[in-house]
Design a protein around this motif. Sequence first.
Motif, short mmCIF file in Angstrom:
data_model
loop_
_atom_site.label_atom_id
_atom_site.label_comp_id
_atom_site.label_asym_id
_atom_site.label_seq_id
_atom_site.Cartn_x
_atom_site.Cartn_y
_atom_site.Cartn_z
N ARG A 178 18.43 16.93 -21.70
CA ARG A 178 18.11 15.49 -22.45
C ARG A 178 18.88 14.54 -21.96
O ARG A 178 19.61 13.73 -22.80
CB ARG A 178 18.30 15.69 -23.99
CG ARG A 178 17.26 17.06 -24.64
CD ARG A 178 17.13 16.87 -26.23
NE ARG A 178 16.35 15.58 -26.68
CZ ARG A 178 15.11 15.40 -26.66
NH1 ARG A 178 14.31 16.68 -26.21
NH2 ARG A 178 14.57 14.59 -27.04
N SER A 179 19.04 14.41 -20.76
CA SER A 179 19.50 13.29 -19.92
C SER A 179 18.75 12.82 -18.72
O SER A 179 17.80 13.48 -18.40
CB SER A 179 21.02 13.48 -19.43
OG SER A 179 20.82 14.63 -18.46
N ILE A 180 19.08 11.49 -18.59
CA ILE A 180 18.08 10.74 -17.47
C ILE A 180 18.98 9.96 -16.63
O ILE A 180 20.09 9.45 -17.24
CB ILE A 180 17.13 9.47 -18.40
CG1 ILE A 180 16.10 10.34 -18.98
CG2 ILE A 180 16.53 8.70 -17.42
CD1 ILE A 180 15.27 9.26 -20.07
N GLY A 181 18.81 9.94 -15.49
CA GLY A 181 19.57 9.57 -14.29
C GLY A 181 18.95 8.22 -14.22
O GLY A 181 17.56 8.05 -14.06
N LEU A 182 19.79 7.11 -13.98
CA LEU A 182 19.16 5.61 -13.76
C LEU A 182 20.12 5.08 -12.42
O LEU A 182 21.23 5.10 -12.54
CB LEU A 182 19.60 4.68 -14.92
CG LEU A 182 18.96 3.29 -14.79
CD1 LEU A 182 17.54 3.27 -14.46
CD2 LEU A 182 19.34 2.52 -16.22
N ALA A 183 19.04 5.04 -11.42
CA ALA A 183 19.72 4.42 -10.43
C ALA A 183 19.30 3.02 -10.14
O ALA A 183 18.24 2.72 -9.66
CB ALA A 183 19.54 5.24 -9.22
N VAL A 184 20.00 1.65 -10.52
CA VAL A 184 19.76 0.57 -10.23
C VAL A 184 20.98 -0.34 -9.97
O VAL A 184 21.91 0.06 -10.62
CB VAL A 184 19.21 -0.20 -11.71
CG1 VAL A 184 17.77 0.59 -11.73
CG2 VAL A 184 20.12 0.01 -12.85
N SER A 185 20.58 -1.28 -9.09
CA SER A 185 21.76 -2.11 -8.96
C SER A 185 22.14 -3.14 -10.04
O SER A 185 21.93 -4.37 -10.07
CB SER A 185 21.33 -3.01 -7.60
OG SER A 185 21.15 -2.07 -6.62
N ALA A 186 22.64 -2.63 -11.11
CA ALA A 186 22.77 -3.25 -12.39
C ALA A 186 23.94 -4.44 -12.24
O ALA A 186 23.90 -5.40 -12.89
CB ALA A 186 22.98 -2.34 -13.46
#
Length: 348
Positions: free
Chosen positions: A60-68
């Motif tokens: 129940r986890s999501i990986g987020l790869a963005v240049s935040a």
Amino acid sequence: MTTMTDVARRAGVSVATVSHVLNDTRPVRPDTRAAVLGAIEELGYTHNTLARSLVTSRTRSIGLAVSAISNPYFTEILQGVEAGALQAGYSLLIADPHDDPRHERTVVRLLHERRVDGMIVAPSAEPAEMVGYLARRAVPAVFLDRLVGDEHDQVCAESTGPVRHLVEHLADLGHTRIGLVAGLPGLSTTTERVQGYREGLRARGLPFAPELLAGGNSEAEGAQDATRRLLAAPEPPTALITANNAMTIGALRALSELGLEVPRDIALACFDDFSWADLFTPRLTAIAQPSKDIGAAAVRLLLERLEAPDRPPRTLRLPCTFVHRTSCGCAAPAPATPPAAPERNRTP
């Protein structure tokens, strides 16, 4: 240590009912759910998500790869992703690929090694290696902002129509030499915004002049250099469009260095609105992207993929809004109007 049995005893329900409330695996009557949640709060019970993940193969986890960090636009997208994930009961693991293909591949691998259920990625200009990594390992993924092909789930804003609208607006104000500071080559957003620029010129009967198109590499420093080059031309532009918010900052710096005043000396319109655009003098005419909605839509697409792994891929585009202020040279702004086509879903 408080157990699930303790919670069940305090709430007057079975252990199975407590499990259904915690894991959302079966509908539970509102009064029963309230009793269970009240017992959890009163007893200070903490659900063992690690143990559950060993049973269900889901974290129940999501990986987020963005240049935040390096791009403020993605900060708002991150907010939309976070809100959507929390609402669905998912946590986020966040990594910043810095728009670098090699670093992108590394952070995606690290997120995968942490057993996230799926990933949301804003691809770099060279995403092939990263996309291949995810495909070979059958990792559920959604790509946002930049498109990588209709065989993937992806969500972004319209780009071509809004930039065409900016060109047409400036042309209708009498400008015949309109410059564009474009983004990083290889990004779908760059390609589409250049296309919109050319379409706008054609729509108003203006020729495309290569010397009026300069690459700003999607960053402030690059846009600063690009703006200087455009204005050093024998016939410089009288109006300028910047293709993202970071490049707008760079263009404004260059104009200030050159002693040019907007819009008295040169009109300016930009793609990407941002929170302080209304505080500039003059106030910036801009295309506003639905950043938070893009993030929330990416979460929805990913959850749909997790529930139905074999469904056809979807490309979702969201409409932008034309925010009419004064940097374009207009005396008074008009109400905001949508310049692009309505949201559409596309399946190949």
